[in-house]
Design a protein around this motif. Structure first.
Motif, short mmCIF file in Angstrom:
data_model
loop_
_atom_site.label_atom_id
_atom_site.label_comp_id
_atom_site.label_asym_id
_atom_site.label_seq_id
_atom_site.Cartn_x
_atom_site.Cartn_y
_atom_site.Cartn_z
N LEU A 1 13.82 31.65 3.52
CA LEU A 1 12.91 30.15 3.37
C LEU A 1 14.02 29.08 3.64
N THR A 2 12.92 28.69 4.99
CA THR A 2 13.57 27.21 5.44
C THR A 2 12.33 26.18 5.12
N LEU A 3 13.23 25.23 4.30
CA LEU A 3 12.61 23.78 4.27
C LEU A 3 13.14 22.56 5.10
N VAL A 4 11.98 21.49 5.69
CA VAL A 4 12.27 20.93 6.18
C VAL A 4 12.05 19.94 6.63
N THR A 5 12.54 18.66 6.70
CA THR A 5 12.36 17.44 6.05
C THR A 5 12.82 16.86 8.54
N CYS A 6 12.09 14.97 8.03
CA CYS A 6 12.56 14.30 8.98
C CYS A 6 13.96 13.67 8.95
N GLU A 7 14.79 13.69 10.28
CA GLU A 7 16.38 13.56 10.23
C GLU A 7 16.29 11.93 11.24
N TYR A 8 16.81 10.99 11.08
CA TYR A 8 16.50 10.39 11.88
C TYR A 8 18.32 9.97 13.16
N ARG B 1 -6.50 10.47 1.09
CA ARG B 1 -5.22 10.70 1.64
C ARG B 1 -3.97 10.01 0.96
N SER B 2 -2.51 10.05 1.05
CA SER B 2 -1.07 9.35 1.29
C SER B 2 -0.73 9.63 1.51
N GLU B 3 0.03 8.74 1.43
CA GLU B 3 1.33 8.36 2.02
C GLU B 3 2.83 10.27 2.39
N SER B 4 2.60 10.43 0.99
CA SER B 4 3.77 11.86 0.88
C SER B 4 3.19 12.73 0.97
N GLY B 5 1.56 12.67 1.76
CA GLY B 5 1.77 14.54 1.84
C GLY B 5 1.82 15.44 0.70
N TRP C 1 0.56 -1.59 -0.68
CA TRP C 1 -0.05 -0.38 0.14
C TRP C 1 0.57 1.02 0.19
N TYR C 2 2.02 1.35 0.98
CA TYR C 2 2.56 2.32 0.91
C TYR C 2 3.34 2.70 -0.49
N VAL C 3 3.80 1.60 -1.16
CA VAL C 3 4.46 2.30 -2.25
C VAL C 3 3.55 2.16 -3.53
N VAL C 4 1.97 1.75 -3.48
CA VAL C 4 1.20 2.01 -4.13
C VAL C 4 1.09 3.78 -3.91
N SER C 5 1.07 4.36 -2.81
CA SER C 5 -0.03 5.13 -2.52
C SER C 5 1.14 6.52 -3.03
N ASN C 6 2.95 5.99 -2.85
CA ASN C 6 3.69 7.26 -3.57
C ASN C 6 3.97 6.92 -4.82
N ARG C 7 3.57 5.96 -5.51
CA ARG C 7 3.46 5.65 -7.13
C ARG C 7 2.82 6.58 -7.72
N THR C 8 1.14 6.42 -6.96
CA THR C 8 0.11 7.14 -7.75
C THR C 8 0.28 8.80 -7.36
N TYR D 1 7.21 22.32 4.74
CA TYR D 1 7.68 20.78 5.13
C TYR D 1 8.18 20.15 4.25
N GLY D 2 8.41 18.83 4.26
CA GLY D 2 7.48 17.92 3.42
C GLY D 2 7.92 16.51 3.81
N HIS D 3 7.55 15.54 3.78
CA HIS D 3 8.35 14.43 3.60
C HIS D 3 10.27 13.60 3.18
N ASN D 4 10.44 13.33 3.97
CA ASN D 4 11.61 12.78 3.80
C ASN D 4 11.03 10.95 3.09
N MET D 5 10.55 10.50 2.42
CA MET D 5 9.98 9.94 1.46
C MET D 5 11.74 8.42 1.26
N ARG D 6 11.36 7.18 1.63
CA ARG D 6 12.69 6.10 1.31
C ARG D 6 12.92 5.99 -0.28
N ASP D 7 12.20 6.63 -1.02
CA ASP D 7 12.29 5.99 -2.59
C ASP D 7 13.44 7.36 -2.52
N GLY D 8 13.33 8.60 -2.06
CA GLY D 8 14.00 9.43 -2.85
C GLY D 8 13.47 11.06 -3.42
#
Length: 268
Positions: free
Chosen positions: A245-252, A126-130, A25-32, A150-157
Motif C-alpha cells: 500500500l502506498t499513500l501519497v500526498t504533496c510535499e514542498y 466541489r470540495s477543496e479537500s477532495g 471559502w477555503y476554510v468553510v469548504s474544508n470545514r464542511t 492519493y490524498g491532499h496535504n491540507m494545512r489544517d492537518g
C-alpha cells in the motif's frame, strides 16, 4: 497624481478583499468536507448496542466533525455499512484508517476519470479537500499487488497531511499500521519507507505508478528503490511476494513534490 494614488489604493483593497473571500471559502469548504467525512465515519463505525449516538450540532451533523479521530476512536467499519456505502456511490472501494492519525476516510476509484475526486467530496460536490482516491491503473478487487492512494496535504492537518511526519523514524514507529476495510476483504499493512519525490523525475514517477511487476520495474526493484530513497529506516523487511500500500500526498521541497509512505501487507 491623487487619482492614480486612489486607484492604486482601491485596487489594493479589492485585491485584499478577494484574498479574504478566497481564504474564507477555503476554510468553510474544508470545514464542511470534514463534517461530511465525520458523518460517514459515524455511519460505518461498528457500534455495540450500548454505544450512544455521536453528539449532534445544530445542523444534525456529529459534533466530532472537526476533531481528528484518536486511535481508540477509529472503530472497524461494519461490512454491511461498507456495502451500503458502495450502493450509494459505486466508486467507493474501501475504507482506509491509520490508527492514531487523522487518516480515517473512504477511498474512491473512478477509472474513467482517475482524478475526478481530486476536488470533489464523496458525493461529487466541489470540495477543496477532495476525497482520497485510488490511482487509476490499480485494481481494487482483487487488489493490485500495490494499491496507490492519493490524498491532499491540507494545512489544517486533515486528509493526508500527517504523512509528512513519517520523515521522523519515531513517528513511523508510533504509527506503523494502515488498515483497509472493504465490503468483501480487509488488510493490515505496516510502514517500511517514507520517500520525498519529484514527480517529474522518471524513476520517481515509475515508483509512484507501480501497481505490480512490469517490464519497467520488478517487485524486487520497487522495494530496493523505495528503501534506497527512504529518509527513515525500518525494521520491516518487505519481500517481492508481499502486497503493498502506498499513500501519497504533496510535499514542498521539490518542484512537483510528492511524499510517499510505503507499507507492506502483514500476514493474516
Amino acid at each position: 497624481m491623487r487619482r492614480l494614488l486612489r486607484l492604486v489604493i482601491g485596487l489594493a483593497l479589492v485585491g485584499c478583499a478577494l484574498c479574504l473571500i478566497a481564504i474564507g471559502w477555503y476554510v468553510v469548504s474544508n470545514r464542511t468536507a470534514q463534517r461530511e467525512f465525520a458523518a460517514l465515519r459515524h455511519e460505518v463505525a461498528a457500534q455495540s448496542p450500548s454505544d450512544e449516538p455521536a453528539p449532534q450540532d445544530g445542523d444534525g451533523t456529529p459534533d466530532t466533525a472537526l476533531t481528528p479521530p484518536a486511535a481508540e476512536a477509529q472503530s472497524a467499519p461494519k461490512p454491511n455499512a461498507l456495502a451500503a456505502l458502495r450502493e450509494r456511490n459505486a466508486d467507493f472501494v474501501f475504507w482506509l484508517r491509520v490508527p492514531g492519525t487523522p487518516v480515517d476516510y473512504p477511498v474512491v476509484h473512478n477509472r474513467a476519470a482517475p482524478e475526478y475526486y481530486l476536488r470533489r467530496d464523496f458525493s461529487g460536490a466541489r470540495s477543496e479537500s477532495g476525497t482520497p482516491f485510488l490511482f487509476g491503473e490499480c485494481e481494487s478487487n482483487p487488489p493490485s499487488q500495490n494499491l496507490v492512494v492519493y490524498g491532499h496535504n491540507m494545512r489544517d492537518g486533515s486528509m493526508f497531511a500527517c504523512l509528512d511526519r513519517y520523515r521522523d523514524a519515531q513517528y513511523m514507529q508510533e504509527h506503523p499500521l494502515a488498515l483497509i476495510d472493504a465490503p468483501d476483504w480487509r488488510g493490515e499493512y505496516e510502514a517500511f519507507a517514507a520517500v520525498p519525490l519529484d514527480a517529474d523525475e522518471g524513476a520517481a514517477r515509475a515508483l509512484l505508478r507501480w501497481t505490480g511487476p512490469s517490464a519497467d520495474l520488478t517487485a524486487e526493484s520497487f522495494i530496493q528503490e523505495a528503501l534506497f530513497r527512504s529518509v527513515v529506516s525500518s525494521a520491516v523487511a518487505p519481500s517481492a511476494t508481499d502486497a503493498f500500500l502506498t499513500l501519497v500526498t504533496c510535499e514542498y521541497t521539490h518542484q512537483d513534490g510528492r511524499l510517499a509512505v510505503f507499507f507492506r501487507k502483514r500476514d493474516p
